[in-house]
Each structure stands twice: as structure tokens, then as C-alpha cells.
Motif scaffolding. Structure first.
Motif, PDB file in Angstrom:
ATOM      1  N   VAL A  17       0.865  -1.175   0.000  1.00 50.49           N
ATOM      2  CA  VAL A  17       0.000   0.000   0.000  1.00 50.49           C
ATOM      3  C   VAL A  17       0.904   1.228   0.000  1.00 50.49           C
ATOM      4  CG1 VAL A  17      -1.826   1.261   1.212  1.00 50.49           C
ATOM      5  CG2 VAL A  17      -1.791  -1.246   1.269  1.00 50.49           C
ATOM      6  N   GLY A  18       0.636   2.164  -0.898  1.00 50.59           N
ATOM      7  CA  GLY A  18       1.458   3.363  -0.979  1.00 50.59           C
ATOM      8  C   GLY A  18       0.865   4.367  -1.928  1.00 50.59           C
ATOM      9  N   TRP A  19       1.737   5.163  -2.565  1.00 44.36           N
ATOM     10  CA  TRP A  19       1.263   6.166  -3.516  1.00 44.36           C
ATOM     11  C   TRP A  19       2.307   6.373  -4.594  1.00 44.36           C
ATOM     12  CZ3 TRP A  19       4.467  10.396  -3.915  1.00 44.36           C
ATOM     13  CH2 TRP A  19       5.284  10.696  -2.820  1.00 44.36           C
ATOM     14  N   THR A  20       1.844   6.806  -5.765  1.00 45.14           N
ATOM     15  CA  THR A  20       2.723   7.144  -6.877  1.00 45.14           C
ATOM     16  C   THR A  20       2.212   8.408  -7.550  1.00 45.14           C
ATOM     17  OG1 THR A  20       1.482   5.771  -8.447  1.00 45.14           O
ATOM     18  CG2 THR A  20       3.359   4.743  -7.339  1.00 45.14           C
ATOM     19  N   LEU A  21       3.126   9.122  -8.165  1.00 45.07           N
ATOM     20  CA  LEU A  21       2.812  10.303  -8.961  1.00 45.07           C
ATOM     21  C   LEU A  21       3.513  10.183 -10.306  1.00 45.07           C
ATOM     22  CD1 LEU A  21       3.276  13.129  -6.296  1.00 45.07           C
ATOM     23  CD2 LEU A  21       1.105  12.312  -7.225  1.00 45.07           C
ATOM     24  N   GLY A  22       2.847  10.650 -11.346  1.00 49.67           N
ATOM     25  CA  GLY A  22       3.421  10.571 -12.676  1.00 49.67           C
ATOM     26  C   GLY A  22       2.751   9.494 -13.495  1.00 49.67           C
ATOM     27  N   TYR A  41       2.218  18.539  -9.990  1.00 50.77           N
ATOM     28  CA  TYR A  41       1.762  17.392 -10.763  1.00 50.77           C
ATOM     29  C   TYR A  41       0.332  17.519 -11.268  1.00 50.77           C
ATOM     30  CZ  TYR A  41       6.003  14.975  -9.401  1.00 50.77           C
ATOM     31  OH  TYR A  41       7.326  14.617  -9.238  1.00 50.77           O
ATOM     32  N   GLY A  42      -0.418  18.488 -10.795  1.00 53.04           N
ATOM     33  CA  GLY A  42      -1.758  18.735 -11.298  1.00 53.04           C
ATOM     34  C   GLY A  42      -2.640  17.510 -11.264  1.00 53.04           C
ATOM     35  N   ALA A  43      -3.232  17.169 -12.423  1.00 51.79           N
ATOM     36  CA  ALA A  43      -4.185  16.061 -12.499  1.00 51.79           C
ATOM     37  C   ALA A  43      -3.561  14.718 -12.175  1.00 51.79           C
ATOM     38  CB  ALA A  43      -4.824  16.010 -13.888  1.00 51.79           C
ATOM     39  N   ASP A  44      -2.230  14.598 -12.309  1.00 51.73           N
ATOM     40  CA  ASP A  44      -1.574  13.327 -11.999  1.00 51.73           C
ATOM     41  C   ASP A  44      -1.626  12.990 -10.513  1.00 51.73           C
ATOM     42  OD1 ASP A  44      -0.955  12.703 -14.565  1.00 51.73           O
ATOM     43  OD2 ASP A  44       1.081  13.509 -14.505  1.00 51.73           O
ATOM     44  N   CYS A  45      -2.067  13.960  -9.686  1.00 55.16           N
ATOM     45  CA  CYS A  45      -2.216  13.679  -8.255  1.00 55.16           C
ATOM     46  C   CYS A  45      -3.489  12.895  -7.952  1.00 55.16           C
ATOM     47  CB  CYS A  45      -2.242  14.976  -7.457  1.00 55.16           C
ATOM     48  SG  CYS A  45      -0.642  15.796  -7.374  1.00 55.16           S
ATOM     49  N   ALA A  46      -4.421  12.865  -8.892  1.00 52.60           N
ATOM     50  CA  ALA A  46      -5.675  12.145  -8.657  1.00 52.60           C
ATOM     51  C   ALA A  46      -5.399  10.647  -8.555  1.00 52.60           C
ATOM     52  CB  ALA A  46      -6.659  12.419  -9.788  1.00 52.60           C
ATOM     53  N   ASP A  47      -6.058  10.006  -7.624  1.00 57.71           N
ATOM     54  CA  ASP A  47      -5.924   8.565  -7.423  1.00 57.71           C
ATOM     55  C   ASP A  47      -4.463   8.147  -7.250  1.00 57.71           C
ATOM     56  OD1 ASP A  47      -8.649   8.199  -7.558  1.00 57.71           O
ATOM     57  OD2 ASP A  47      -8.659   7.743  -9.692  1.00 57.71           O
ATOM     58  N   ALA A  48      -3.741   8.904  -6.459  1.00 53.06           N
ATOM     59  CA  ALA A  48      -2.327   8.584  -6.219  1.00 53.06           C
ATOM     60  C   ALA A  48      -2.155   7.347  -5.346  1.00 53.06           C
ATOM     61  CB  ALA A  48      -1.618   9.775  -5.577  1.00 53.06           C
ATOM     62  N   GLY A  49      -3.096   7.104  -4.418  1.00 55.78           N
ATOM     63  CA  GLY A  49      -2.985   5.945  -3.540  1.00 55.78           C
ATOM     64  C   GLY A  49      -3.157   4.644  -4.298  1.00 55.78           C
ATOM     65  N   PHE A  50      -2.441   3.608  -3.881  1.00 54.65           N
ATOM     66  CA  PHE A  50      -2.591   2.306  -4.534  1.00 54.65           C
ATOM     67  C   PHE A  50      -2.513   1.171  -3.523  1.00 54.65           C
ATOM     68  CE2 PHE A  50       2.078   2.589  -4.564  1.00 54.65           C
ATOM     69  CZ  PHE A  50       2.451   1.295  -4.211  1.00 54.65           C
TER      70      PHE A  50
END
Length: 626
Positions: A214-219, A254-263
Motif C-alpha cells: 500500500v502506498g502512492w505514486t505520482l506521474g 503534478y496537477g491532475a496526476d495527483c488524482a488517485d495517487a494511492g494504490f
């Protein structure tokens, strides 16, 4: 590339006039030994000159080969070329990288630009040969004939020299863990503004079963989780959700790339002790985070309780289970250790050949036992011709239940058998343990919170099963204490909001309909809270499946197994008992956990029986329209 220095110090190379079909053996030693610590190029270069200086040339620096994977590095300039040829001609590489090589241009005095080359091929056809051409000069060697000492031991040096190849190689060697590990180790942090970022906050595994990250990513990615041995889990379809904390911290960059960053991403069985989270960023392979793997709960129920604590919207839960939790939970359920010892104590004299064996699991609460025994005591059929087996399935109640055995026998006069299987097995496992010890001609599976309303009910069910030989399993009508229907037969209903077939009890909560005495009403399935069958036949079906978590859907699973053998399933609607329903299950945890368990079991049930359920429902629709 220090080997250039010794080549540069050599006298002008001799022309090699062998024609396009000529071959120079690849194991011929270089004229000058390479400097210590540097293996030098595989071949001396092939050069074409105008009589004064070289105008074109090609060189082969390194060859890496493992199975059907071949990676070449070298250089070429002018009309020269470095290539791989097969029986049908020149082969197109899967990866082709070119980078400027001013060091080679300076070493040989080329006027034009020299391109360093990385060529990767997979597969490599039999009989392929590496060819370097410059004008009329050719040097060639069969791939299979290259001596091992001329080959690169691993990809590390090539990756260091050709960083632009790292991102593409990760796809080419995905199923070659040893080499994928080298590729992953070559990933580096990126200082570029807007480069992919990410972090692994939770990383836990059960050895041999799998786990969760469980974490997060951007890009844009793509992103990969790779362990120290090269086992790779791409983040191709993780469960995603919006992380407000990440959005607030990075939205400006990062703008819109921040949406749904969690995984949330499942990890495969065999995942190692450390993990790297890496991303492709164009031709660059970026290291985002590296950390160790923590141990996850090894027990299936404990793992589910931990995993389901990371909630997702209920409508996405079945999708999550199918992609992430299901495989791990199935592995843990299948590897559950079987206790080697079973404790059995009896009070009273049980008939040598009972008509019916009543198998009743006990978990959490056991105060219902006396309510049942009070009714059993007034039923001569049960008291005199049956055996009553209580299977203790909770270590917390083992001692008080066994201590109460003699008291129950003295108070109610019903011969009793108590069984403890050494661990919690869930409804299926406890029922199957009781089934393995039962001696009755028939077996009745009964919940501890199901209480008869009058005597004679079991004798009637037993006769009904004998009188309807085409039925393999019979249930009874179960009512809530308020008098409404809890169970009068079971059907399958597709729940759109969850995206899965669920068990449904028509008329639940409504007043019971009139029932025809002595009849059997056929249903797709019947609840395991009160289910009667021939003991040997139930044994031949394997009893209840123990692949379900805690207790749910194993009853319909057994009914569908019986139907698969050509048997029918029905309910005796004129035989009525009271069911307090799930009085034990409430001890298992929160509502979110219970929902997760139910949806896991529904998903597992559907993976086994979807085709049968859809055929049954289609046939029912046709009959209704006739």
C-alpha cells in the motif's frame, strides 16, 4: 572505456580483405592484451580507410547471452554497420539504442560522428551470427560459437554504459529474474522536476503465499515492484483511490496526476525480503523508493482481518478481491495446518447404529446448547435413535464446554459426544470433523442457534429423505424469533452493486406461506444451518468445502456439488425450527470485515459455479415464461 587506449596505441590496423562472406574466428586473441581490469572489446574493430585515415568502421564491444536473449554493444560510423544476421538475412532488434561516441572518433581519427550501439534480440534464431562491416571488410561469428570467456557475465556493465537502455530492457527481461534484478538495481533517483515519485508505506508478505503493498505514486509511469531476486509485480491494475494528503502536497507540480495517487497492489507468492519501487520515465528508469518487506499474518482469518482494514468502496471490493486478495487468501486457506490430535468425550450411551448423526459446531457462544438439549430431551427419536455431536471450534470455550458435559447429561438425559479438533476450523472444517466421526445412516448439519419448535421434526425429515430418493439434500423452514421467514429455500441473485452472484433467501422477513404437509419443495440450494443428507453420500461429495473463509457459501457449494451428481435439493416447508442467525459470527469482527469475508466467499463461489448458476437461472426464466 579504457580499452580504447591500448587500441589507439596500436599501429594502423591491417586491411582485412575477406569479402562479404568471409569469416574471422571470434576466438582469435587480440594483438595487444587489454589493460588489467578491463576485458576490452570482443573483437578488434573492422576499419575502412581512404589510404590516409579511416573513413568508416564498426566494433563489437560486449556480448551478453542467456538462453534466447542476446545483447550486443559496439559502435559504427560512416557506411559501416554492426548487425545480427539469421538464415533469412539481417534481423531487426527488439531494442536499438544509439548514443554519441566521441571517444571512439578521437581514438581512430574519424571525421564523422561515431554512434555507440546497443542491440537486444529475443529470441535469437538458431544459426544467427554477429556481423561487423566496414566497406569491403567484414568480421563475423556465430552466436553459439562464442566462447564463454568472451561473454559478459551479467548485464551490470552494459547497463552502466547504456543508461538509455534500462527502461526498455525491463520489459524484455521481465520473465528472467536474475537479469531483471540487475536492471532494477540500475535505476537511479531523478532530479528532474515532474519526474515520477512514489512511496511504499505498507509492505507485508506471507512467505510462499504473497502479500500486499500500500502506498502512492505520482506521474504517468508505468510502475514496478521488484524484489532483490528480480521477481517483478507491475502496477498494471492496482486498486486506486484519491489521497488528499498527496494531492495537497504535490498538486502545484503534478496537477491532475495527483488524482488517485494511492494504490493497493497484491504481491506474488515468493516475493523476497526487500522491494524497489521503480518507474519508467521515457528512456530513464527511476528509483522511487526501496524498503524491506515486513511479515503479514500467516493465518487466513488474521490476514483477511488485516487486509480488509484497508477499505475500498464496497462496489469495488469484489474487483479488488479478484485481482489482489483472493489468490493470497486461497493459498493461506489451502495451507492451513491440520491438527494432528482430536479430543473426544462422551456422556451417555450412543446407539451402535444411529439413524441420524446431528453435527453441531460451537463457536463463541455455547449457551444455546441448553436450549437445544431441552427440546432434544422431549424428542424420543433423537434421544433414543440418534447421536448428538457438538464440535467445539473455539479454543476460548473448550474448557467450560467440556466441563459442562456431565452436567448436561444429568440434566437432559440426551447422550452427547463432544469433539475438539485442536484449532479453529470454521463452520466447514468443524462440520467435516464431526462428519468424519459420525456413525449415523444419515447426517444432519445444524447450527447451534437453531432451536426446534416441537418434537418429531427430525424423524419426519429423515422419513422424507427416504421417501424421496431423487433428493440428495433436504432443508427445513427456519423462522426468526419474531415469526418471519429466515430460510425457506435458497436461490442465486446477481447483485449489480457488488458485481457478483450472491445467495438469496426469498421471502426473508415475511410471514411464512402455507405449506403442504409431507411435501418437498425443490430449490437450487438450502442453508447449511439445518441440512440433512445420507452420510455416505455426503462423504462421497467431500463434505463441505473448507476453501471458504470462516463460514458462508459452503452450504450452496455442497448443494451444487450434489446437483452436479444428478441429485435434487429441497426444503420441507412444513417442518419448522427457529433460527437466531449469526449469533456466533458476530464474534468475528466489524461490519467491514464481515462484508469483506462475505464478498470473498461470494467471489470464490462464483469462480467455481458461475456457469452452473447462470444455466440454472436461464432455465428458470424459460420455465417462468412458458
Amino acid at each position: 572505456m579504457g580499452w580504447l587506449s591500448y587500441l589507439f596505441r596500436r599501429s594502423a590496423p591491417e586491411a582485412v580483405d575477406l569479402g562479404s562472406s568471409a569469416r574471422i574466428e571470434t576466438d582469435a586473441a587480440p594483438a595487444v592484451a587489454p589493460p588489467a581490469g578491463d576485458a576490452g572489446p570482443v573483437w578488434p574493430p573492422v576499419l575502412d580507410s581512404d589510404g590516409h585515415r579511416p573513413v568508416s568502421g564498426a566494433g563489437l564491444d560486449r556480448v551478453f547471452r542467456d538462453g534466447d536473449l542476446l545483447v550486443l554493444t559496439g559502435w559504427a560510423t560512416g557506411n559501416a554497420a554492426l548487425s545480427l544476421e539469421g538464415p533469412q538475412g539481417c534481423l531487426a532488434p527488439d531494442i536499438s539504442i544509439s548514443v554519441p561516441r566521441p571517444d571512439v572518433a578521437a581514438a581512430y581519427g574519424f571525421a564523422g560522428e561515431v554512434q555507440g550501439l546497443l542491440l537486444a534480440f529475443r529470441p535469437t534464431p538458431t544459426g544467427s551470427r554477429i556481423v561487423a562491416r566496414a566497406g569491403e571488410q567484414t568480421r563475423a561469428g556465430e552466436v553459439a560459437a562464442f566462447p564463454p570467456e568472451r561473454l559478459e557475465r551479467d548485464l551490470s556493465r552494459i547497463l552502466a554504459e547504456y543508461a538509455a537502455a534500462r527502461a526498455q530492457l525491463i520489459d524484455l527481461v521481465r520473465d528472467l529474474p536474475e537479469h531483471l534484478a540487475a536492471v532494477a538495481r540500475s535505476a537511479v533517483r531523478s532530479p528532474r522536476p515532474g519526474a515520477p515519485q512514489g512511496h511504499m508505506e505498507i509492505l507485508k508478505c506471507v512467505p510462499g503465499a504473497g502479500g500486499l503493498c500500500v502506498g502512492w505514486t505520482l506521474g504517468a509511469g508505468p510502475f514496478f515492484l521488484v524484489d532483490e531476486a528480480g521477481l517483478c509485480q507491475p502496477l498494471e491494475a492496482p486498486v486506486r483511490w484519491n489521497r488528499q494528503d498527496i494531492f495537497d502536497a504535490f498538486a502545484a507540480d503534478y496537477g491532475a496526476d495527483c488524482a488517485d495517487a494511492g494504490f493497493l497492489q497484491a504481491l506474488p507468492a515468493g516475493f523476497g525480503r526487500t522491494a524497489r519501487l521503480i518507474a519508467r520515465d521515457g528512456d530513464t528508469l527511476v528509483l522511487l523508493h526501496e524498503r524491506g518487506v515486513d511479515p503479514a499474518p500467516r493465518d487466513a482469518v488474521g490476514y483477511a482481518r488485516w487486509a480488509f482494514s484497508f477499505p475500498v468502496p464496497p462496489e469495488r471490493m469484489v474487483e479488488r478481491i479478484a485481482r489482489h486478495d483472493g489468490t493470497v487468501l486461497k493459498a493461506l486457506l489451502n495451507r492451513t495446518e491440520r491438527a494432528s490430535k482430536t479430543w473426544v468425550e462422551r456422556a451417555g450411551t450412543v446407539p451402535a447404529e444411529p439413524e441420524v448423526s446431528l453435527v453441531i459446531p460451537l463457536f463463541g457462544r455455547y449457551d444455546f446448547v441448553e436450549h437445544q438439549l431441552l427440546e432434544f430431551a422431549d424428542d424420543p427419536f433423537i434421544r433414543n435413535t440418534c447421536e448428538v455431536i457438538y464440535v467445539v471450534d473455539d479454543p476460548a470455550i473448550r474448557t467450560p464446554v467440556f466441563a459442562a458435559l456431565d452436567t448436561w447429561w444429568q440434566l437432559y438425559g440426551v447422550p452427547l459426544t463432544l469433539v475438539w479438533g485442536g484449532r479453529n476450523r470454521g463452520f466447514s472444517g468443524a462440520s467435516n470433523l464431526g462428519l468424519s466421526l459420525a456413525r449415523g445412516r444419515q447426517v444432519l448439519f445444524l447450527n447451534s442457534d437453531v432451536v426446534p419448535m416441537s418434537s418429531g421434526w427430525l424423524a419426519a425429515m429423515s422419513r422424507r429423505l427416504d421417501d424421496h430418493p431423487d433428493y440428495g439434500l433436504l432443508g427445513a423452514r427456519l423462522l426468526f424469533p419474531s415469526g418471519g421467514v429466515q430460510h425457506d429455500g435458497m436461490v442465486f441473485r446477481y447483485i449489480n452493486s457488488f458485481g457478483v452472484w450472491m445467495n438469496d433467501h426469498p421471502g426473508k422477513g415475511l410471514p411464512p406461506l402455507d405449506a403442504t404437509p409431507g411435501s418437498v419443495v425443490e430449490w437450487p440450494a438450502a442453508t447449511g444451518a439445518c441440512l440433512l443428507g445420507d452420510r455416505l453420500e455426503v462423504l462421497s461429495l467431500g463434505g463441505f468445502s473448507e476453501s471458504y473463509l470462516i463460514g458462508d457459501f459452503e452450504d450452496s457449494d455442497l448443494c451444487l456439488k450434489a446437483r452436479g451428481g444428478g441429485r435434487r435439493v429441497g426444503v420441507c416447508a412444513d417442518i419448522t425450527l427457529t433460527h437466531l442467525e449469526r449469533q456466533s459470527f458476530g464474534f468475528q469482527g466489524s461490519g467491514e470485515f464481515r462484508l469483506g469475508v462475505t464478498l470473498f466467499n461470494a467471489w470464490l463461489h462464483e469462480t467455481r459455479w458461475r456457469s452452473d448458476i447462470e444455466k440454472f437461472e436461464a432455465r428458470k426464466s424459460l420455465e417462468a415464461g412458458a
